[in-house]
Write a protein that holds these residues in place. Structure first.
Motif, PDB file in Angstrom:
ATOM      1  N   PRO A   1       0.830  -1.201   0.000  1.00 21.86           N
ATOM      2  CA  PRO A   1       0.000   0.000   0.000  1.00 21.86           C
ATOM      3  C   PRO A   1       0.870   1.258   0.000  1.00 21.86           C
ATOM      4  O   PRO A   1       2.014   1.242   0.445  1.00 21.86           O
ATOM      5  N   THR A   2       0.307   2.334  -0.494  1.00 22.65           N
ATOM      6  CA  THR A   2       1.016   3.609  -0.445  1.00 22.65           C
ATOM      7  C   THR A   2       0.952   4.155   0.973  1.00 22.65           C
ATOM      8  O   THR A   2       0.033   3.834   1.734  1.00 22.65           O
ATOM      9  N   PRO A   3       1.919   4.990   1.373  1.00 22.76           N
ATOM     10  CA  PRO A   3       1.904   5.532   2.733  1.00 22.76           C
ATOM     11  C   PRO A   3       0.647   6.319   3.055  1.00 22.76           C
ATOM     12  O   PRO A   3       0.297   6.486   4.214  1.00 22.76           O
ATOM     13  N   ALA A   4      -0.044   6.825   2.014  1.00 20.59           N
ATOM     14  CA  ALA A   4      -1.236   7.641   2.256  1.00 20.59           C
ATOM     15  C   ALA A   4      -2.498   6.796   2.397  1.00 20.59           C
ATOM     16  O   ALA A   4      -3.588   7.345   2.518  1.00 20.59           O
ATOM     17  N   MET A   5      -2.382   5.477   2.373  1.00 22.50           N
ATOM     18  CA  MET A   5      -3.546   4.597   2.372  1.00 22.50           C
ATOM     19  C   MET A   5      -3.969   4.229   3.793  1.00 22.50           C
ATOM     20  O   MET A   5      -3.145   3.936   4.645  1.00 22.50           O
ATOM     21  N   ARG A   6      -5.268   4.246   4.035  1.00 24.33           N
ATOM     22  CA  ARG A   6      -5.809   3.800   5.319  1.00 24.33           C
ATOM     23  C   ARG A   6      -5.799   2.269   5.362  1.00 24.33           C
ATOM     24  O   ARG A   6      -5.789   1.601   4.326  1.00 24.33           O
ATOM     25  N   LEU A   7      -5.850   1.708   6.581  1.00 25.26           N
ATOM     26  CA  LEU A   7      -5.788   0.248   6.707  1.00 25.26           C
ATOM     27  C   LEU A   7      -6.989  -0.433   6.066  1.00 25.26           C
ATOM     28  O   LEU A   7      -6.863  -1.518   5.487  1.00 25.26           O
ATOM     29  N   ASP A   8      -8.171   0.176   6.159  1.00 20.49           N
ATOM     30  CA  ASP A   8      -9.333  -0.441   5.529  1.00 20.49           C
ATOM     31  C   ASP A   8      -9.226  -0.380   4.011  1.00 20.49           C
ATOM     32  O   ASP A   8      -9.764  -1.238   3.306  1.00 20.49           O
ATOM     33  N   GLU A   9      -8.505   0.613   3.479  1.00 25.17           N
ATOM     34  CA  GLU A   9      -8.292   0.689   2.038  1.00 25.17           C
ATOM     35  C   GLU A   9      -7.321  -0.391   1.558  1.00 25.17           C
ATOM     36  O   GLU A   9      -7.338  -0.766   0.382  1.00 25.17           O
ATOM     37  N   VAL A  10      -6.466  -0.880   2.452  1.00 23.35           N
ATOM     38  CA  VAL A  10      -5.590  -2.001   2.112  1.00 23.35           C
ATOM     39  C   VAL A  10      -6.438  -3.206   1.717  1.00 23.35           C
ATOM     40  O   VAL A  10      -6.178  -3.890   0.709  1.00 23.35           O
ATOM     41  N   VAL A  11      -7.476  -3.480   2.502  1.00 22.66           N
ATOM     42  CA  VAL A  11      -8.371  -4.600   2.194  1.00 22.66           C
ATOM     43  C   VAL A  11      -9.069  -4.362   0.866  1.00 22.66           C
ATOM     44  O   VAL A  11      -9.210  -5.282   0.038  1.00 22.66           O
ATOM     45  N   ARG A  12      -9.521  -3.125   0.640  1.00 19.42           N
ATOM     46  CA  ARG A  12     -10.191  -2.804  -0.629  1.00 19.42           C
ATOM     47  C   ARG A  12      -9.256  -3.065  -1.812  1.00 19.42           C
ATOM     48  O   ARG A  12      -9.664  -3.640  -2.826  1.00 19.42           O
ATOM     49  N   GLN A  13      -8.008  -2.667  -1.684  1.00 14.96           N
ATOM     50  CA  GLN A  13      -7.037  -2.869  -2.757  1.00 14.96           C
ATOM     51  C   GLN A  13      -6.841  -4.351  -3.041  1.00 14.96           C
ATOM     52  O   GLN A  13      -6.800  -4.781  -4.201  1.00 14.96           O
ATOM     53  N   ARG A  14      -6.717  -5.164  -1.975  1.00 16.58           N
ATOM     54  CA  ARG A  14      -6.539  -6.605  -2.168  1.00 16.58           C
ATOM     55  C   ARG A  14      -7.772  -7.220  -2.835  1.00 16.58           C
ATOM     56  O   ARG A  14      -7.665  -8.096  -3.701  1.00 16.58           O
ATOM     57  N   ALA A  15      -8.967  -6.764  -2.434  1.00 14.63           N
ATOM     58  CA  ALA A  15     -10.201  -7.320  -2.993  1.00 14.63           C
ATOM     59  C   ALA A  15     -10.315  -7.019  -4.480  1.00 14.63           C
ATOM     60  O   ALA A  15     -10.863  -7.829  -5.248  1.00 14.63           O
ATOM     61  N   ARG A  16      -9.795  -5.888  -4.901  1.00 15.97           N
ATOM     62  CA  ARG A  16      -9.876  -5.522  -6.318  1.00 15.97           C
ATOM     63  C   ARG A  16      -8.924  -6.341  -7.175  1.00 15.97           C
ATOM     64  O   ARG A  16      -9.190  -6.589  -8.350  1.00 15.97           O
ATOM     65  N   THR A  17      -7.793  -6.750  -6.586  1.00 17.19           N
ATOM     66  CA  THR A  17      -6.770  -7.428  -7.383  1.00 17.19           C
ATOM     67  C   THR A  17      -6.792  -8.942  -7.239  1.00 17.19           C
ATOM     68  O   THR A  17      -6.353  -9.653  -8.140  1.00 17.19           O
ATOM     69  N   THR A  18      -7.290  -9.438  -6.108  1.00 19.03           N
ATOM     70  CA  THR A  18      -7.259 -10.887  -5.857  1.00 19.03           C
ATOM     71  C   THR A  18      -8.423 -11.296  -4.961  1.00 19.03           C
ATOM     72  O   THR A  18      -8.229 -11.816  -3.861  1.00 19.03           O
ATOM     73  N   ALA A  19      -9.643 -11.059  -5.449  1.00 19.66           N
ATOM     74  CA  ALA A  19     -10.843 -11.204  -4.625  1.00 19.66           C
ATOM     75  C   ALA A  19     -11.071 -12.602  -4.087  1.00 19.66           C
ATOM     76  O   ALA A  19     -11.600 -12.780  -2.990  1.00 19.66           O
ATOM     77  N   VAL A  20     -10.672 -13.640  -4.853  1.00 15.71           N
ATOM     78  CA  VAL A  20     -11.007 -15.013  -4.435  1.00 15.71           C
ATOM     79  C   VAL A  20      -9.889 -15.675  -3.642  1.00 15.71           C
ATOM     80  O   VAL A  20     -10.023 -16.828  -3.225  1.00 15.71           O
TER      81      VAL A  20
END
Length: 514
Positions: A4-23
């Motif tokens: 994650p980028t330094p400006a990313m919130r922890l809940d946005e980390v989960v969002r990023q993972r879900a977009r790239t590797t949801a299953v």
């Protein structure tokens, strides 16, 4: 592995993972009662959205404080991310603190909602004073259909959580930690230990606070890895622990010295060719003998870390030998500035020295919630005053020697309780040990110890006292040793609970503690 980028919130980390590797699995449970449960990144993201909307319906606004009773439950992890996604400030609560201590913390934090598995479990089983019952939200109800995504308000500079230690003594102290503090700490860990190839993190400690939450779950997810919740490592499960890790393909695991000592004496090594994970050990000092015995016995690389809640996570991540294995040192200062102070509060400039450890860096918290006096005491000049005694060698590597507070003054002489622990644990029949100090009318303070022996151990108190005197001398050895049939008490982070051990010893020996 993308971070994650330094400006990313922890809940946005989960969002990023879900977009790239949801299953792909974000969580795997091997611990009862949820053994066999697998939660994908897509499911975790959707559950977090659903819980954020639940909080909004309950009237929770961005910046409000939400306390969450921690539990080894996948719905609890989803609620943690959902609380952050709602823009609220998370307050993790260990249910083992008990109702009165928890009620003091909730009152001090002025919470807007309390989250738990069920109202009855929370208010009745914890023994709450019914005069204080905040709004309740259950984390166990999961959505079955589509959930509209929630756009998290705010930024990484917002307060993510207030982490309390317990509040059982003096006034509650809650450490204020921003999303950016946690990201800086996790990024430092990844860079220091080179976790690029780690795909599965094992968690063998009970979810009890920020320490276990960070090492077992948040750090794993920061690394795009799966968090695997293993059976708790105990005397009963220690024998086959590596086999369990191999079964779930664990690449990384966090242990505490007390568990390392148990494994050295009880755990069976894997056959040649077996996969042993990278190990990070922390929460208390570890002896050179215990550290090296672990690496030799199991062929495992183990790195000694060091941190405090006030620093969001660990800030020292060990020293690597030329052969790739670790040393007992917590290593050099990476990503932080460190210094040692002498007894008069002056910075020690000599390369090799021993003193009180202080450090500063981007992961340091903002201080204590509504406690300016404690904040000024802990962070008087921008440096974190750890209260730990450390030694620095000529190459700039640090070694933790004990807590400033874990020193007993007997007849004018300082006795470090950690040294007494280590002398006791060096006996092959001893599985656990905790030295304590108690008032004494003759010497001012006296040293006692609580000891757990191996099941087949037959060791008289006089024999173990003689063992200690050979290693510590008469002046630093315990006056009495009490044997315990139960495990040595530890807190949720794995540290020995000296106050609880002292209560057991005092009850057994009829000591007056005041």
């Amino acid at each position: 592995m993308s971070h994650p980028t330094p400006a990313m919130r922890l809940d946005e980390v989960v969002r990023q993972r879900a977009r790239t590797t949801a299953v792909t699995a974000a969580l795997i449970y091997a611990r009862a009662p949820f053994a066999g449960v697998v939660v994908t990144w897509g499911e975790l993201d959707r559950w977090a959205d659903a819980f954020a909307r639940t909080l909004h319906r309950a009237g929770v606004q961005p910046g409000n404080r939400v306390a969450l009773i921690l539990r080894d439950d996948p719905a609890c992890i989803a609620a943690i991310y959902g609380t952050l996604r709602a823009g609220a400030v998370l307050i993790p609560i260990d249910p083992k603190w008990g109702g009165p201590a928890i009620a003091r913390i909730l009152g001090h934090a002025d919470i807007h909602a309390l989250v738990g598995a069920s109202r009855g479990e929370t208010f009745e089983q914890l023994g709450f004073d019914r005069a204080y019952e905040p709004g309740f939200v259950a984390f166990c109800d999961q959505p079955t259909g589509a959930v509209e995504p929630v756009i998290a308000p705010g930024s990484a500079d917002d307060l993510a959580m207030i982490a309390f230690t317990s509040g059982t003594t003096s006034g509650p102290k809650g450490v204020m930690i921003r999303h950016a503090h946690l990201q800086a700490a996790y990024a430092s860990c990844v860079a220091s230990l080179d976790l690029s190839g780690v795909r599965r993190f094992g968690c063998t400690l009970r979810l009890s606070g920020l320490g276990v939450l960070g090492t077992g779950y948040l750090l794993a997810h920061f690394c795009a890895a799966t968090a695997v919740v293993l059976p708790e490592l105990t005397l009963e499960t220690a024998r086959d622990f590596w086999s369990i890790c191999e079964r779930y393909h664990i690449d990384f695991i966090y242990l505490v010295p007390a568990l390392v000592q148990v494994m050295n004496k009880l755990t069976e090594p894997l056959p040649p060719g077996g996969h042993v994970p990278l190990v990070m050990v922390g929460a208390a000092p570890i002896t050179a003998e215990t550290h090296e015995a672990f690496q030799v016995r199991f062929g495992a690389r183990m790195f000694n870390c060091y941190g405090l809640t006030e620093a969001s996570f660990a800030v020292f991540f060990g020293q690597r030998r030329a052969d790739g294995f670790g040393t007992p040192s917590i290593g050099p200062a990476r990503g932080v500035e460190a210094r040692l102070l002498d007894a008069d509060g002056r910075t020690i400039t000599a390369p090799a020295a021993t003193g009180l450890l202080q450090f500063r860096g981007p992961m340091l918290s903002d201080g204590y919630w509504r406690h300016p006096e404690a904040t000024r005491e802990m962070f008087p000049d921008g440096w974190l005053h750890t209260g730990d005694i450390a030694e620095r060698d000529a190459d700039g590597n640090y070694f933790i020697r004990g807590r400033q507070k874990d020193v007993v003054i007997r007849g004018g002489f300082n006795i470090h309780l950690q040294e007494v622990d280590e002398a006791l644990l060096s006996h092959p029949a001893v599985l656990g040990a905790c030295a304590v100090g108690a008032p004494d009318k003759y010497s001012g303070e006296e040293v006692y110890a609580l000891v757990k022996l191996k099941e087949d151990g037959a060791l008289r108190e006089a024999e173990l006292l003689a063992w200690c005197k050979q290693r510590l001398g008469d002046g630093r050895s315990p006056r009495r040793i009490v044997y315990s049939t139960a495990d040595i008490p530890r807190n949720g982070a794995g540290k020995v609970a000296r106050r609880d051990a002292l209560a057991t010893i005092a009850d057994h020996l009829h000591l007056a503690l005041s």
